[in-house]
Design a protein around this motif. Structure first.
Motif, short mmCIF file in Angstrom:
data_model
loop_
_atom_site.label_atom_id
_atom_site.label_comp_id
_atom_site.label_asym_id
_atom_site.label_seq_id
_atom_site.Cartn_x
_atom_site.Cartn_y
_atom_site.Cartn_z
N GLU A 161 30.91 -2.19 31.32
CA GLU A 161 30.24 -2.61 32.60
C GLU A 161 29.05 -3.58 32.23
O GLU A 161 28.31 -3.77 33.15
CB GLU A 161 29.90 -1.19 33.08
CG GLU A 161 30.89 -0.59 33.62
CD GLU A 161 30.49 0.85 34.14
OE1 GLU A 161 29.23 1.11 34.16
OE2 GLU A 161 31.16 1.74 34.28
N GLY A 162 29.03 -4.32 31.05
CA GLY A 162 27.97 -5.14 30.79
C GLY A 162 26.67 -4.50 30.78
O GLY A 162 25.76 -5.10 31.09
N ARG A 163 26.46 -3.38 30.38
CA ARG A 163 25.14 -2.69 30.19
C ARG A 163 24.56 -2.11 28.98
O ARG A 163 24.30 -0.99 28.87
CB ARG A 163 25.16 -1.53 31.25
CG ARG A 163 25.51 -1.84 32.76
CD ARG A 163 25.51 -0.75 33.97
NE ARG A 163 26.21 0.40 33.60
CZ ARG A 163 25.91 1.38 33.31
NH1 ARG A 163 24.83 1.73 33.07
NH2 ARG A 163 26.83 2.64 33.23
N ASP A 176 26.57 -8.63 27.12
CA ASP A 176 26.75 -8.13 28.48
C ASP A 176 26.90 -9.36 29.62
O ASP A 176 27.58 -8.94 30.58
CB ASP A 176 25.31 -7.48 28.82
CG ASP A 176 25.13 -6.20 28.03
OD1 ASP A 176 26.27 -5.61 27.69
OD2 ASP A 176 24.15 -5.41 28.17
N LYS A 177 26.23 -10.40 29.47
CA LYS A 177 26.54 -11.42 30.41
C LYS A 177 28.01 -12.00 30.16
O LYS A 177 28.42 -12.21 31.55
CB LYS A 177 25.60 -12.80 30.03
CG LYS A 177 24.09 -12.22 30.40
CD LYS A 177 23.16 -13.81 29.70
CE LYS A 177 21.91 -13.47 30.04
NZ LYS A 177 20.99 -14.64 29.47
N LEU A 180 30.16 -9.17 31.98
CA LEU A 180 29.71 -9.05 33.39
C LEU A 180 30.42 -10.48 34.15
O LEU A 180 30.90 -10.15 35.19
CB LEU A 180 28.44 -9.31 33.67
CG LEU A 180 27.59 -7.89 33.38
CD1 LEU A 180 26.16 -8.21 33.42
CD2 LEU A 180 28.08 -6.73 34.54
N THR A 181 30.46 -11.48 33.39
CA THR A 181 31.22 -12.73 34.11
C THR A 181 32.76 -12.63 34.05
O THR A 181 33.54 -12.80 35.08
CB THR A 181 31.00 -13.96 33.20
OG1 THR A 181 29.62 -14.19 33.23
CG2 THR A 181 31.73 -15.16 33.77
N VAL A 184 34.18 -9.62 36.58
CA VAL A 184 34.00 -9.94 38.22
C VAL A 184 34.83 -10.50 38.96
O VAL A 184 35.29 -11.49 38.45
CB VAL A 184 32.35 -10.59 38.61
CG1 VAL A 184 32.10 -10.61 39.69
CG2 VAL A 184 31.29 -9.68 37.61
N ARG A 190 32.52 -5.96 41.15
CA ARG A 190 32.75 -5.68 39.91
C ARG A 190 34.14 -5.11 39.95
O ARG A 190 34.80 -4.22 40.83
CB ARG A 190 31.99 -4.46 39.55
CG ARG A 190 30.42 -4.95 38.95
CD ARG A 190 29.78 -3.85 38.40
NE ARG A 190 28.23 -4.30 37.94
CZ ARG A 190 27.69 -3.85 37.15
NH1 ARG A 190 28.05 -2.72 36.62
NH2 ARG A 190 26.54 -4.35 36.80
#
Length: 293
Positions: A161-163, A176-177, A180-181, A184, A190
């Motif tokens: 989950e990019g966390r 994480d970046k 997340l990219t 999405v 998400r």
């Protein structure tokens, strides 16, 4: 006269062939056995084994009903169970008595169960879950999985989950970046949230049941913080049970999407943009956590 002699010889050969003893069907193990977990049963000899049909006095305890071997799965009760192999008019049997393997620390509080659920542990300490309602099985699976692998579950959930930086610090911000990219959708949602929204009722019920089991263990952990997995003590953040978010269906789907990504061709089927970002030759320089290289 010659023809009569040939005919007599043929009859003699046929009668001798018919009198040859048929191979005896045997199975291993046989007789009376004690089972603490799944047991493989094999029939012999080979020329009989392929014709074997298997049956059991308790339905649902065998992995199949035909072939040279089956796996016997002990039922929750301790009643004797007889497994029979049959082939060409012959039978061979083995009777199993299940040994109770009640272990301390394996009592599971009910996370909204609809009926009784039995969990037995085999000699390798692998749990086997028996239930009347399928969703009850998923709930207990969630509880046991969290009990045994909570840190790994939390680590990979945050990764997917990019966390991950929330858990291990700024060293994972760039990864994480990237995730997340990647995870999405084009409309900015998400992907796991999109997947949850598209679930049918039955599948959503299964995922929610699993999550309820995980959360039942998290609730237990909050009441017993000394049982916190020791891996959390190895990271700089002072994580307590209250810092671990509840599990959700979206978390399970995010993990599935991460596994799909790991097993893919590293983005080659998703288009040039993804391939350029995470080409295997650049993985070591990308700062990716080893789980995602």
């Amino acid at each position: 006269m010659r023809y009569r002699m040939l005919a007599a010889v043929s009859l003699l050969i046929a009668s001798c062939a018919g009198s040859e003893p048929q191979p005896k069907l045997t199975i291993n193990p046989s007789g009376n056995q004690t089972a603490t977990g799944p047991v493989a049963i094999t029939a012999s000899p080979v020329d009989l084994a392929n014709d074997v049909t298997w049956s059991s006095t308790v339905p649902g305890t065998l992995s199949g009903d035909k072939g040279p071997s089956v796996v016997y799965h002990p039922p929750p009760s301790t009643q004797p169970v007889t497994v029979t192999a049959s082939a060409r008019g012959q039978t061979a049997t083995v009777t199993f008595t299940t040994q109770s393997t009640t272990l301390p620390g394996h009592t599971i509080p009910s996370p909204g169960l609809t009926g009784n659920v039995d969990v037995t542990y085999d000699q390798y300490d692998i749990p086997h879950i028996f239930c009347a309602n399928q969703n009850d099985c998923y709930a207990v699976q969630g509880y046991i999985q969290a009990q045994d692998r909570l840190f790994q579950m939390d680590l990979f959930r945050r990764t997917a989950e990019g966390r991950l930086a929330e858990l291990v610090g700024a060293v994972e911000v760039e990864q994480d970046k990237q995730l997340l990219t990647l995870f999405v959708t084009r409309d900015g949602m998400r992907i796991q949230d999109k997947l949850v929204a598209a679930l049918d009722t039955a599948t959503k019920g299964k995922l929610d049941a699993f999550a309820s089991g995980v959360n039942a263990y998290l609730a237990f952990l909050k009441q017993n913080p000394t049982l916190m997995p020791q891996e959390y003590a190895q990271i700089s953040a002072a994580i307590t049970p209250n810092d671990i978010p509840d599990w959700s269906a979206a978390d399970t789907l995010a993990l599935g999407r991460l596994q799909q990504f790991q097993l893919s061709e590293r983005g080659s089927a998703s288009g040039p943009r993804t391939n350029q970002r995470l080409h295997p030759s650049r993985a070591a320089d990308s700062g990716l956590h080893p789980c995602c290289r």
